[in-house]
Design a protein around this motif. Structure first.
Motif, PDB file in Angstrom:
ATOM      1  N   THR A 220     -17.299  -6.724 -36.163  1.00  0.00           N
ATOM      2  CA  THR A 220     -17.731  -6.381 -34.806  1.00  0.00           C
ATOM      3  C   THR A 220     -17.910  -7.653 -33.994  1.00  0.00           C
ATOM      4  O   THR A 220     -18.668  -8.545 -34.401  1.00  0.00           O
ATOM      5  CB  THR A 220     -19.074  -5.619 -34.837  1.00  0.00           C
TER       6      THR A 220
ATOM      7  N   ASP B  44     -21.587  -5.098 -29.748  1.00  0.00           N
ATOM      8  CA  ASP B  44     -22.720  -4.349 -30.284  1.00  0.00           C
ATOM      9  C   ASP B  44     -23.930  -5.265 -30.385  1.00  0.00           C
ATOM     10  O   ASP B  44     -23.800  -6.489 -30.461  1.00  0.00           O
ATOM     11  CB  ASP B  44     -22.369  -3.794 -31.672  1.00  0.00           C
TER      12      ASP B  44
ATOM     13  N   SER C 108     -16.548  -1.778 -26.125  1.00  0.00           N
ATOM     14  CA  SER C 108     -16.243  -1.036 -27.350  1.00  0.00           C
ATOM     15  C   SER C 108     -15.231  -1.803 -28.198  1.00  0.00           C
ATOM     16  O   SER C 108     -14.155  -2.183 -27.725  1.00  0.00           O
ATOM     17  CB  SER C 108     -15.681   0.341 -26.987  1.00  0.00           C
TER      18      SER C 108
END
Length: 634
Positions: free
Chosen positions: A482, A487, A539
């Motif tokens: 990620t 995030d 995202s």
């Protein structure tokens, strides 16, 4: 011997046009074939001498000489090898591969695919007719009592065989060069071709220019008259003992580096190397170098030179060298290769796959050895070798299985960790997640947030990394990569903090209205880092799909994967707290609008570069805010 005339046993005159046709794209191959034949002739004689079946003069120096004569338009290839008798000339020269020439003509007369033609018949010598109107062979066998013979042909099916005036053992092939091939009479061009193919030929190779030799002879005669000699000792143009033939234990670091510079003309020293030295189950020797890269795109510009008994065959032959190893530089000599007559194309053989697999294993073993025994050096090399290792993992399953535990990641803490180490060290902060950055400068704000919470961030800046992390997610079940701007770790949020639903709804409406964007995703969080008013999260999945569409489908497909961005507002930041207090006041609507726009642009600037129009508005708005602040302070 009595003079003899006859026809070469191919029963057709179509053979020579076909030879010229299928070798024409690589015209200089003729000299490689002839010098290689000379080398083979010397090797055969040496073998007979070693087993006592032939005798040579004491102090014999085996050598090959190429003489170019521009005035007489000839090229001679001379050796002191095994030679041939008249009967052997008939057998090896007149009978092309002994049989099947008729079938050859019928099968290949309309074909243009070199791979189909080359290698089916013994046509190496006949490549001489690619550049010649006439070819002459003068040869004397090593056998006692043998007579020298001369074979001559003008490229049709007719030949003449007669006695030769050659007095020394060996063979001279004389090419009477055709008009369309006169460039090969240039000494410097011929020298360049010979060095290309024979830099490491096992026997001394010389090139002579007949005109220069005549001038030197005159000079020498004049020197004798003047009482001084000007004779120049010729030097071979090749190194008969390349480094790969030495035992690795006997090679020094300086020798490896010198050999690398000599072969690849690279002034940068290589990082490290692998010396291949194998006799069983096949004969394979060579040196593979890991070069220091100047930039990422250079990773696709490796060069593996393949040799066959020290004769250069070609660069980067994919059947022998696994594709990912093409990123390296090196030399590989494998006399056991199933090469055909052209020495350029490999026959499709399971043997070749075994050689390829062995080379892959040796490279993987070297990397594992470095990791286990020289970890500091391995870490230092990683920035240069990681594109190669990652590409190899994605292309070769067996390579991945061997090196998967030594794949390391450089982190923002300045150290290098394996995937297992990273997950272990960060497991209290997040489970089975690898946070990474691909741009330390652009994503500096996000990295700082992670650092403040003691979370390591892996640095993955290469183009190959976007593919590699997806590969690793497939291979390592449950692991998720990620990016830092995709995030937030739970450890960054205030423990037990709950954002009031009413505040969340009001801030969401306020920012959407003032930014004139009702599709904007907005989320309110209570972050531990109070100094940050807002940040953009994109995202991971959506961004990856966009990147793939740009790479494989072009920019026009990007609409299929729209950006999924979220503006995260920090409820603990003083500016956001002020907005909450001001948002219901009619007299502060303009100020609130300025703040909303400024928070959004500041958040976006931490995520990526603003578009020109947005940047112009940001600068103008910043000036307005500063002016208001100055008025309040006056």
């Amino acid at each position: 011997m009595n003079r003899e005339s006859g026809s070469i046993s191919i029963n057709t005159e179509n053979i020579f046009p076909i030879i010229k046709k299928w070798l024409y794209s690589d015209k200089d191959i003729f000299i490689r074939e002839l010098v290689s034949n000379s080398s083979d002739a010397i090797s055969k004689l040496k073998k007979l001498v070693s087993i006592g079946e032939a005798e040579v003069e004491d102090g014999t120096v085996y050598q090959i000489k190429v003489v170019v004569d521009k005035d007489n338009k000839t090229i001679k290839v001379i050796d002191n090898g095994i030679g041939m008798t008249g009967e052997e000339v008939k057998k090896y020269i007149n009978q092309i591969a002994f049989s099947g020439a008729k079938d050859f003509i019928e099968k290949y007369k309309d074909k243009t695919d070199e791979g189909q033609i080359i290698g089916h018949f013994g046509l190496g010598f006949y490549s001489a007719f690619m550049v010649s109107d006439k070819v002459q062979i003068d040869t004397l066998s090593y056998q006692k009592g043998a007579e020298a013979v001369r074979w001559t042909s003008t490229g049709g099916t007719e030949y003449e065989l007669e006695a030769s005036d050659r007095t020394e053992r060996g063979t001279t092939v004389t090419l009477y060069v055709a008009e369309d091939s006169q460039e090969f009479l240039d000494q410097w061009k011929m020298r360049e071709i010979l060095q290309k193919y024979f830099s490491f030929l096992p026997y001394e190779l010389y090139i002579e220019d007949a005109a220069s030799e005549k001038e030197e002879a005159k000079s020498e005669d004049k020197g004798k008259d003047d009482g001084e000699s000007k004779k120049r000792e010729p030097k071979p143009i090749n190194d008969t003992s390349p480094l790969w033939l030495k035992n690795p234990r006997d090679c020094t670091e300086d020798e490896y580096k010198e050999f690398y510079r000599k072969v690849f003309h690279d002034f940068e020293d290589p990082l490290f190397w692998i010396h291949l030295n194998m006799d069983y189950p096949f004969n394979l020797k060579g040196i593979l170098y890991f070069p220091k890269l100047k930039h990422e795109f250079e990773t696709m510009e490796g060069q593996i030179k393949l040799y066959y008994n020290q004769v250069f065959v070609a660069d980067n032959i994919k059947e022998i060298i696994p594709e990912f190893l093409m990123l390296l530089k090196g030399t590989i000599d494998c006399p056991d290769l199933p090469l055909n007559v052209s020495r350029s194309f490999l026959q499709n053989d399971g043997y070749v796959k075994k050689i390829s697999a062995h080379i892959t294993k040796k490279v993987a073993d070297k990397l594992v050895s470095l990791f286990e025994n020289e970890r500091d050096n391995y870490n230092k090399y990683w920035d240069d070798i990681n594109p190669f290792v990652k590409y190899g993992c994605m292309r070769e399953e067996k390579f991945f299985e061997r090196v998967k535990d030594i794949i390391i990641f450089k982190t923002t803490n300045g150290d290098y960790v394996t995937l297992k180490d990273y997950l272990e060290r960060n497991k209290e902060k997040h489970e089975n997640k690898v946070f990474y950055t691909n741009d330390e400068n652009q994503q500096a704000q996000y990295i700082r947030l992670f650092k403040e919470q003691g979370i390591e961030v892996a640095i993955l800046p290469s183009m190959i990394d976007s593919h590699f992390i997806q590969f690793m997610e497939i291979k390592e079940s449950g692991i998720k990569f990620t990016r830092v701007d995709s995030d937030l770790s739970d450890s960054m949020k205030e423990d037990g903090a709950v954002v009031d639903k009413d505040i969340q709804d009001k801030l969401e409406k306020l920012f959407k209205d003032n930014l004139s964007n009702d599709k904007l995703n907005i989320k309110v969080e209570a972050l531990k880092a109070e100094s940050i008013p807002g940040m953009i999260l994109a995202s991971e999945h959506s961004r990856r799909m966009q990147e793939m569409s740009r790479m494989f489908g072009g920019a026009d497909m990007s609409h299929m994967f729209p950006k999924e961005e979220t503006l995260v507002l920090n409820r603990n930041n003083s500016l956001i707290k002020a907005v909450v207090k001001l948002m219901d006041r009619e007299d502060k609507k303009e100020d609130v609008k300025l703040i909303c726009e400024q928070v959004y642009d500041l958040s976006m600037m931490g995520h990526r570069q603003l578009e020109p129009e947005a940047m112009a508005k940001f600068i103008e708005r910043s000036s307005t805010i500063l002016a208001k602040l100055a008025e309040m302070s006056a």
